[in-house]
Scaffold this active site. Structure first.
Site, PDB file in Angstrom:
ATOM      1  N   TYR A   1       6.890 118.489  74.983  1.00  0.00           N
ATOM      2  CA  TYR A   1       7.620 117.959  73.817  1.00  0.00           C
ATOM      3  C   TYR A   1       8.969 118.643  73.655  1.00  0.00           C
ATOM      4  O   TYR A   1       9.967 118.001  73.330  1.00  0.00           O
ATOM      5  CB  TYR A   1       6.778 118.094  72.541  1.00  0.00           C
ATOM      6  CG  TYR A   1       5.678 117.058  72.486  1.00  0.00           C
ATOM      7  CD1 TYR A   1       5.948 115.759  72.070  1.00  0.00           C
ATOM      8  CD2 TYR A   1       4.387 117.357  72.886  1.00  0.00           C
ATOM      9  CE1 TYR A   1       4.961 114.790  72.049  1.00  0.00           C
ATOM     10  CE2 TYR A   1       3.384 116.403  72.867  1.00  0.00           C
ATOM     11  CZ  TYR A   1       3.675 115.119  72.454  1.00  0.00           C
ATOM     12  OH  TYR A   1       2.704 114.163  72.445  1.00  0.00           O
TER      13      TYR A   1
ATOM     14  N   ARG B   1      -0.742 109.549  52.035  1.00  0.00           N
ATOM     15  CA  ARG B   1       0.457 109.554  52.876  1.00  0.00           C
ATOM     16  C   ARG B   1       1.572 108.665  52.312  1.00  0.00           C
ATOM     17  O   ARG B   1       2.744 108.844  52.650  1.00  0.00           O
ATOM     18  CB  ARG B   1       0.002 109.094  54.260  1.00  0.00           C
ATOM     19  CG  ARG B   1       0.978 108.971  55.346  1.00  0.00           C
ATOM     20  CD  ARG B   1       1.608 110.237  55.822  1.00  0.00           C
ATOM     21  NE  ARG B   1       2.360 109.866  57.006  1.00  0.00           N
ATOM     22  CZ  ARG B   1       3.510 109.210  56.964  1.00  0.00           C
ATOM     23  NH1 ARG B   1       4.060 108.912  55.806  1.00  0.00           N
ATOM     24  NH2 ARG B   1       4.117 108.867  58.081  1.00  0.00           N
TER      25      ARG B   1
ATOM     26  N   ARG C   1      -4.681 107.898  59.984  1.00  0.00           N
ATOM     27  CA  ARG C   1      -4.230 106.588  59.499  1.00  0.00           C
ATOM     28  C   ARG C   1      -5.279 105.491  59.456  1.00  0.00           C
ATOM     29  O   ARG C   1      -5.082 104.503  58.770  1.00  0.00           O
ATOM     30  CB  ARG C   1      -3.043 106.113  60.347  1.00  0.00           C
ATOM     31  CG  ARG C   1      -1.787 106.878  60.059  1.00  0.00           C
ATOM     32  CD  ARG C   1      -0.707 106.539  61.053  1.00  0.00           C
ATOM     33  NE  ARG C   1      -1.121 106.912  62.389  1.00  0.00           N
ATOM     34  CZ  ARG C   1      -0.283 107.023  63.432  1.00  0.00           C
ATOM     35  NH1 ARG C   1       0.982 106.753  63.281  1.00  0.00           N
ATOM     36  NH2 ARG C   1      -0.730 107.386  64.603  1.00  0.00           N
TER      37      ARG C   1
ATOM     38  N   ASP D   1      -0.662 119.666  62.648  1.00  0.00           N
ATOM     39  CA  ASP D   1      -0.213 119.049  63.891  1.00  0.00           C
ATOM     40  C   ASP D   1       0.138 120.144  64.886  1.00  0.00           C
ATOM     41  O   ASP D   1       0.597 121.217  64.486  1.00  0.00           O
ATOM     42  CB  ASP D   1       1.005 118.152  63.658  1.00  0.00           C
ATOM     43  CG  ASP D   1       1.229 117.231  64.840  1.00  0.00           C
ATOM     44  OD1 ASP D   1       0.630 116.143  64.865  1.00  0.00           O
ATOM     45  OD2 ASP D   1       1.974 117.616  65.767  1.00  0.00           O
TER      46      ASP D   1
END
Ligand code: CP3
Length: 339
Positions: A147, A36, A27, A72
């Site tokens: 996670y 994106r 980003r 990711d």
């Protein structure tokens, strides 16, 4: 082909110190934001042509010595059967968390070429384009497990530690399953053409050394041992891992990633005949140019006795970092380390 990064990983002499940056595609780059703006993050991860484009962006713009596959760590968890969502500003969310053996039994160990072949396709496409080595990666099992157990990012990791201490069998079963899936996944990445592999253990640092040794490290060792046959550099990055360094050295990795909290000279003494990767504070990229260059010069000097040094940030580049500052850092590493 610029193989400076691979040489440094092997502890061989190089003309200069190679540099790449964790989360170098992302980003902080307007070029990434543009791609994106038309797709969600998960859609982006699943479109090889776009993944290739954003992987290459920082290589061309900054002149880095290695590329890291754009993907990711949680893509593998989704392939295992855990429904994944990303909400802007909130990070990843798993609506169905792992609470008992029945939840775990629903997860599968997928064939990566069949379920997430887009990652391997991205690797094959990148290898045709790149003039620097390509790093593949996965999350380390402990970080992935947090996670799945917490349902997203966490500050205290209550659920994770509760499972470790009240139901260690379930915790170990989860770790074993993630480990099996990770071995197949990284094996597929290596076969597709990844030239180095990094395990990201972003949350290892929340563990006491004794718990790291019991609950996390054996699984990292199993993964690296299964990948030895490829003879490509294996990198282990345990964030907040200074107190775990003696143990991390036994992980089977060829390169030990260091966050910024440790003095690199002290780390090198402990790491011995392995390469180190790191470790400037990502926020130091905000320093005025002269101070940034001076700081990089000191870090290079402190690492001069390493058995291979790959310059990197101590963690991912922050999303509000001006790209020009990242470029100053890359140029400084190259200039100040030139022999
Ligand atoms: O390094 C690279 O350039 C390759 C791409 C990469 C991403 N994530 C892209 C990404 C890599 C190597 C990762 C690893 C990753 N993902 C880790 C380990 C590294 C670390 O930072 O500790 C972790 C813990 C994740 C899980 C994850 N993915 C989180 C917690 C988030 C939200 C983070 C945030 O800052 O909001 C993501 C999203 C993510 N992964 C983005 C990118 C570029 C931002 C997505 C976007 O909105 O465009």
């Amino acid at each position: 082909m610029n193989d400076t990064f691979l040489k440094a990983c092997r502890g061989e002499q190089t003309d200069y110190t190679p540099i790449w940056m964790m989360r170098q595609a992302g980003r902080y780059l307007p070029e990434y934001q543009k791609v994106r703006s038309n797709v969600t993050f998960l859609e982006l991860c699943k479109k090889p042509e776009l993944c290739v484009e954003v992987t290459l962006q920082p290589i061309d713009l900054l002149g880095l010595d290695a590329a890291i596959l754009f993907s990711d760590i949680l893509i593998l968890m989704e392939a295992m059967g855990a429904p994944l969502e990303f909400h802007d500003g909130k990070g990843p969310i798993f609506a169905e968390t792992i609470k008992c053996q029945a939840d775990l039994d629903k997860l599968i160990v997928p064939n990566p070429d069949e379920t997430i072949g887009f990652v391997m396709e991205t690797i094959r496409l990148l290898r045709n384009e790149l003039k620097v080595p390509l790093i593949g990666f996965a999350g380390a099992p402990f970080t992935c497990a947090t996670y799945l157990i917490e349902g997203g990012s966490s500050k205290v990791f209550w659920e994770t530690k509760k499972m470790m201490f009240t139901n260690p069998t379930l915790f170990h079963n989860l770790m074993a399953k993630i480990t099996d899936a990770t071995i197949l996944y990284l094996d597929a990445q290596a076969r597709a053409g990844a030239q180095a592999l990094q395990l990201f253990d972003s949350w290892a640092g929340i563990l006491a050394p004794v718990d790291f040794e019991t609950f996390a490290l054996p699984y990292v060792q199993k993964i690296f041992s299964a990948l030895q046959k490829y003879d490509i550099p294996l990198i282990y990055f345990a964030n907040n891992g200074a107190t775990l360094l003696d143990l991390s050295v036994t992980s089977g990795a060829d390169v030990i990633g260091l966050d910024w909290r440790i003095n690199i000279r002290d780390a090198i003494k402990k790491v011995g005949k392995k390469a180190v990767q790191g470790n400037i504070d990502p926020f130091a990229l905000l320093l005025p140019k002269d101070e940034l260059r001076a700081r990089i010069g000191r870090l290079l000097n402190a690492a001069k006795d390493a058995h291979g040094h790959i310059f990197n940030l101590g963690h991912g580049i922050h999303q509000f970092t001006p790209p020009d500052q990242a470029k100053i850092a890359v140029d400084a590493v190259h200039e100040l380390s030139s022999k």
